[in-house]
Scaffold this motif. Structure first.
Motif, PDB file in Angstrom:
ATOM      1  N   GLY A 157     124.513  52.541  -8.519  1.00 12.16           N
ATOM      2  CA  GLY A 157     123.905  51.255  -8.813  1.00 12.16           C
ATOM      3  C   GLY A 157     124.134  50.241  -7.718  1.00 12.16           C
ATOM      4  O   GLY A 157     123.232  49.473  -7.355  1.00 12.16           O
ATOM      5  N   LEU A 158     125.339  50.226  -7.176  1.00  7.46           N
ATOM      6  CA  LEU A 158     125.657  49.273  -6.113  1.00  7.46           C
ATOM      7  C   LEU A 158     124.856  49.552  -4.856  1.00  7.46           C
ATOM      8  O   LEU A 158     124.477  48.628  -4.129  1.00  7.46           O
ATOM      9  CB  LEU A 158     127.157  49.321  -5.810  1.00  7.46           C
ATOM     10  CG  LEU A 158     127.679  48.272  -4.823  1.00  7.46           C
ATOM     11  CD1 LEU A 158     127.382  46.867  -5.329  1.00  7.46           C
ATOM     12  CD2 LEU A 158     129.183  48.455  -4.609  1.00  7.46           C
ATOM     13  N   ALA A 159     124.583  50.819  -4.584  1.00  8.14           N
ATOM     14  CA  ALA A 159     123.763  51.161  -3.416  1.00  8.14           C
ATOM     15  C   ALA A 159     122.363  50.577  -3.529  1.00  8.14           C
ATOM     16  O   ALA A 159     121.694  50.334  -2.517  1.00  8.14           O
ATOM     17  CB  ALA A 159     123.687  52.676  -3.248  1.00  8.14           C
ATOM     18  N   ARG A 160     121.915  50.324  -4.764  1.00  6.14           N
ATOM     19  CA  ARG A 160     120.591  49.740  -4.983  1.00  6.14           C
ATOM     20  C   ARG A 160     120.641  48.220  -5.062  1.00  6.14           C
ATOM     21  O   ARG A 160     119.756  47.532  -4.548  1.00  6.14           O
ATOM     22  CB  ARG A 160     119.980  50.294  -6.273  1.00  6.14           C
ATOM     23  CG  ARG A 160     119.690  51.790  -6.254  1.00  6.14           C
ATOM     24  CD  ARG A 160     118.891  52.209  -7.479  1.00  6.14           C
ATOM     25  NE  ARG A 160     119.628  51.964  -8.725  1.00  6.14           N
ATOM     26  CZ  ARG A 160     120.406  52.865  -9.322  1.00  6.14           C
ATOM     27  NH1 ARG A 160     120.570  54.067  -8.781  1.00  6.14           N
ATOM     28  NH2 ARG A 160     121.017  52.568 -10.450  1.00  6.14           N
ATOM     29  N   SER A 161     121.688  47.680  -5.695  1.00 10.58           N
ATOM     30  CA  SER A 161     121.709  46.252  -5.999  1.00 10.58           C
ATOM     31  C   SER A 161     122.594  45.431  -5.066  1.00 10.58           C
ATOM     32  O   SER A 161     122.464  44.204  -5.013  1.00 10.58           O
ATOM     33  CB  SER A 161     122.182  46.039  -7.434  1.00 10.58           C
ATOM     34  OG  SER A 161     123.538  46.470  -7.586  1.00 10.58           O
ATOM     35  N   GLY A 162     123.509  46.087  -4.366  1.00 13.01           N
ATOM     36  CA  GLY A 162     124.426  45.384  -3.485  1.00 13.01           C
ATOM     37  C   GLY A 162     124.545  46.103  -2.159  1.00 13.01           C
ATOM     38  O   GLY A 162     123.529  46.455  -1.541  1.00 13.01           O
ATOM     39  N   LEU A 163     125.769  46.354  -1.741  1.00  7.96           N
ATOM     40  CA  LEU A 163     126.011  47.037  -0.470  1.00  7.96           C
ATOM     41  C   LEU A 163     127.074  48.105  -0.669  1.00  7.96           C
ATOM     42  O   LEU A 163     128.219  47.799  -1.030  1.00  7.96           O
ATOM     43  CB  LEU A 163     126.475  46.039   0.598  1.00  7.96           C
ATOM     44  CG  LEU A 163     126.826  46.624   1.969  1.00  7.96           C
ATOM     45  CD1 LEU A 163     125.586  47.224   2.641  1.00  7.96           C
ATOM     46  CD2 LEU A 163     127.450  45.559   2.872  1.00  7.96           C
ATOM     47  N   LEU A 164     126.699  49.353  -0.425  1.00  6.58           N
ATOM     48  CA  LEU A 164     127.632  50.469  -0.505  1.00  6.58           C
ATOM     49  C   LEU A 164     127.812  51.041   0.891  1.00  6.58           C
ATOM     50  O   LEU A 164     126.846  51.524   1.493  1.00  6.58           O
ATOM     51  CB  LEU A 164     127.108  51.546  -1.455  1.00  6.58           C
ATOM     52  CG  LEU A 164     128.019  52.750  -1.679  1.00  6.58           C
ATOM     53  CD1 LEU A 164     129.320  52.320  -2.378  1.00  6.58           C
ATOM     54  CD2 LEU A 164     127.314  53.834  -2.496  1.00  6.58           C
ATOM     55  N   LEU A 165     129.025  50.961   1.423  1.00  9.31           N
ATOM     56  CA  LEU A 165     129.322  51.428   2.775  1.00  9.31           C
ATOM     57  C   LEU A 165     129.879  52.840   2.733  1.00  9.31           C
ATOM     58  O   LEU A 165     130.773  53.145   1.935  1.00  9.31           O
ATOM     59  CB  LEU A 165     130.329  50.498   3.451  1.00  9.31           C
ATOM     60  CG  LEU A 165     129.900  49.045   3.632  1.00  9.31           C
ATOM     61  CD1 LEU A 165     131.032  48.244   4.271  1.00  9.31           C
ATOM     62  CD2 LEU A 165     128.640  48.952   4.479  1.00  9.31           C
ATOM     63  N   ASP A 166     129.373  53.701   3.604  1.00 14.19           N
ATOM     64  CA  ASP A 166     129.853  55.070   3.766  1.00 14.19           C
ATOM     65  C   ASP A 166     130.793  55.081   4.963  1.00 14.19           C
ATOM     66  O   ASP A 166     130.382  54.854   6.100  1.00 14.19           O
ATOM     67  CB  ASP A 166     128.665  56.009   4.000  1.00 14.19           C
ATOM     68  CG  ASP A 166     129.053  57.479   4.051  1.00 14.19           C
ATOM     69  OD1 ASP A 166     130.082  57.802   4.684  1.00 14.19           O
ATOM     70  OD2 ASP A 166     128.321  58.295   3.487  1.00 14.19           O
ATOM     71  N   ALA A 167     132.079  55.355   4.719  1.00 14.90           N
ATOM     72  CA  ALA A 167     133.096  55.245   5.758  1.00 14.90           C
ATOM     73  C   ALA A 167     133.266  56.505   6.594  1.00 14.90           C
ATOM     74  O   ALA A 167     134.076  56.526   7.517  1.00 14.90           O
ATOM     75  CB  ALA A 167     134.443  54.880   5.118  1.00 14.90           C
ATOM     76  N   ARG A 168     132.500  57.558   6.311  1.00 13.70           N
ATOM     77  CA  ARG A 168     132.647  58.813   7.050  1.00 13.70           C
ATOM     78  C   ARG A 168     131.990  58.725   8.431  1.00 13.70           C
ATOM     79  O   ARG A 168     131.271  57.773   8.748  1.00 13.70           O
ATOM     80  CB  ARG A 168     132.026  59.963   6.257  1.00 13.70           C
ATOM     81  CG  ARG A 168     132.666  60.219   4.899  1.00 13.70           C
ATOM     82  CD  ARG A 168     131.847  61.232   4.100  1.00 13.70           C
ATOM     83  NE  ARG A 168     130.490  60.745   3.907  1.00 13.70           N
ATOM     84  CZ  ARG A 168     129.442  61.519   3.649  1.00 13.70           C
ATOM     85  NH1 ARG A 168     129.607  62.838   3.540  1.00 13.70           N
ATOM     86  NH2 ARG A 168     128.249  60.997   3.479  1.00 13.70           N
ATOM     87  N   ALA A 169     132.221  59.749   9.229  1.00 10.64           N
ATOM     88  CA  ALA A 169     131.569  59.830  10.534  1.00 10.64           C
ATOM     89  C   ALA A 169     130.057  59.849  10.360  1.00 10.64           C
ATOM     90  O   ALA A 169     129.533  60.374   9.361  1.00 10.64           O
ATOM     91  CB  ALA A 169     132.026  61.081  11.273  1.00 10.64           C
ATOM     92  N   GLY A 170     129.349  59.313  11.346  1.00 10.88           N
ATOM     93  CA  GLY A 170     127.907  59.204  11.252  1.00 10.88           C
ATOM     94  C   GLY A 170     127.199  60.527  11.052  1.00 10.88           C
ATOM     95  O   GLY A 170     126.214  60.609  10.312  1.00 10.88           O
TER      96      GLY A 170
END
Length: 275
Positions: A157-170
C-alpha cells in the motif's frame, strides 16, 4: 531519536561515571557467526550478540530474519546488561548493517536510548580486550511498537500511496540478478535507494545534510510517509538509520524481499527505477 555516536565520543562516554551498555553484533551474510572475532578482540566491556539467533526469529514464511520472539530477545538483552534507564551503544565490523538491526530492534521494542558506533569496530582506535565481561543482568522488557513497522500488505500500500525505498543493490532491484531469494525484482512502485550510497569509503555515514539532500531527491522529506525494505530486514534497518540521521522518520518492512518473494501470489516488478 538517538542515532549514531563517534568513536571518540564513545571513548569519552565509556570513561564516564555511567558508561553505556556495549553490544558487539559483528555478523556476515551467509557465513558463520563472528563470535571468534569477538573473542579475539573487542571493545572492552562489550557483550557479543548473535544476529541470527537473538536479533531474529527462525527463517521461514516471514523471511530470513523475521522479528524474534520478544521473550527470547528480552532474555538476550537482559543477559547483556540492558535496562531501560541505561544508554546502549551497538557496533559491528564496520558495514553498519547488523548494528543498525540491533538499533532498530531495541527502539522498536521500546528502549529510549540506543546509538550505533559510526564506522563500527574498524573506527575504534582505543584499547581492545579478549576478556569476556560478566555484566550485571539488566531489567529490559520488550514492548513492541516503539518504532513503525510494515507487513507485506502495508508495504504494498505504501508503494502506491507514499514512498517505499528498496535498500538493496540496484541490480537486485531491477531483477538482473538474485543470488539468494526465489525470484528477482522489486515490489511494484518501490524506488531504488541502495544502502551503500549512505556511507563514505571508510564506512561512516555521509554528513546529515548530504543524506537529507539524497533522500529529498527521492521524495523522502520530513512529513512524508516513508517505508524501507531490503532482502531480509538487515540492510533496510541501516537505511532507516540513515534516514533518522537525515531527520526523516521511516517504517521498516522487516520481512522484506525474502518474505515477499516467497509468496507466489505477490506481484513482482522488474526493470529500471520509475524515477
Amino acid at each position: 531519536m538517538n542515532a549514531t555516536i563517534t568513536a571518540s565520543q564513545l571513548a569519552s562516554d565509556l570513561a564516564g561515571p555511567t558508561p553505556p551498555v556495549l553490544l558487539d553484533v559483528r555478523w556476515q551474510l551467509g557465513g558463520p557467526d563472528l563470535r571468534s572475532a569477538y573473542e579475539e578482540a573487542h571493545i572492552p566491556g562489550a557483550v557479543f550478540v548473535d544476529l541470527d539467533s537473538e536479533l531474529a526469529g527462525p527463517a521461514g514464511a516471514g523471511g530470513r530474519h523475521p522479528l524474534p520472539d520478544p521473550e527470547v530477545f528480552g532474555a538476550a538483552m537482559r543477559a547483556a546488561g540492558v535496562s531501560d534507564d541505561r544508554d546502549v551503544v551497538v557496533y559491528d565490523g564496520g558495514q553498519g548493517w547488523a548494528a543498525a538491526r540491533a538499533w532498530w530492534l531495541l527502539g522498536y521494542s521500546g528502549h529510549p536510548s540506543v546509538r550505533v558506533l559510526d564506522g563500527g569496530f574498524a573506527a575504534w582506535a582505543g584499547p581492545v580486550s579478549s576478556e569476556k565481561p560478566e555484566p550485571v543482568p539488566g531489567t529490559f522488557v520488550p514492548a513492541p511498537g516503539g518504532l513503525p513497522s510494515l507487513d507485506a500488505d502495508a508495504a504494498a500500500g505504501l508503494a502506491r500511496s507514499g514512498l517505499l525505498l528498496d535498500a538493496r543493490a540496484g541490480e537486485r532491484y531491477r531483477g538482473e540478478v538474485e543470488p539468494i531469494d526465489r525470484v528477482g525484482g522489486h515490489i511494484p512502485g518501490a524506488v531504488s535507494a541502495p544502502t551503500t550510497e549512505n556511507v563514505t569509503e571508510d564506512g561512516t555515514f555521509r554528513p546529515a545534510a548530504e543524506l537529507a539532500e539524497r533522500f529529498a531527491a527521492l521524495g523522502a522529506v520530513p512529513g512524508a510517509d516513508v517505508g524501507v525494505y531490503c532482502g531480509s530486514g538487515v540492510s533496510g534497518a541501516h537505511q532507516v538509520l540513515a534516514l533518522a540521521v537525515a531527520g526523516v522518520p521511516a517504517a521498516l518492512y522487516v520481512g522484506s524481499w525474502s518474505e515477499w518473494s516467497r509468496d507466489a501470489g505477490r506481484p513482482v516488478a522488474v526493470g529500471p527505477d520509475p524515477l
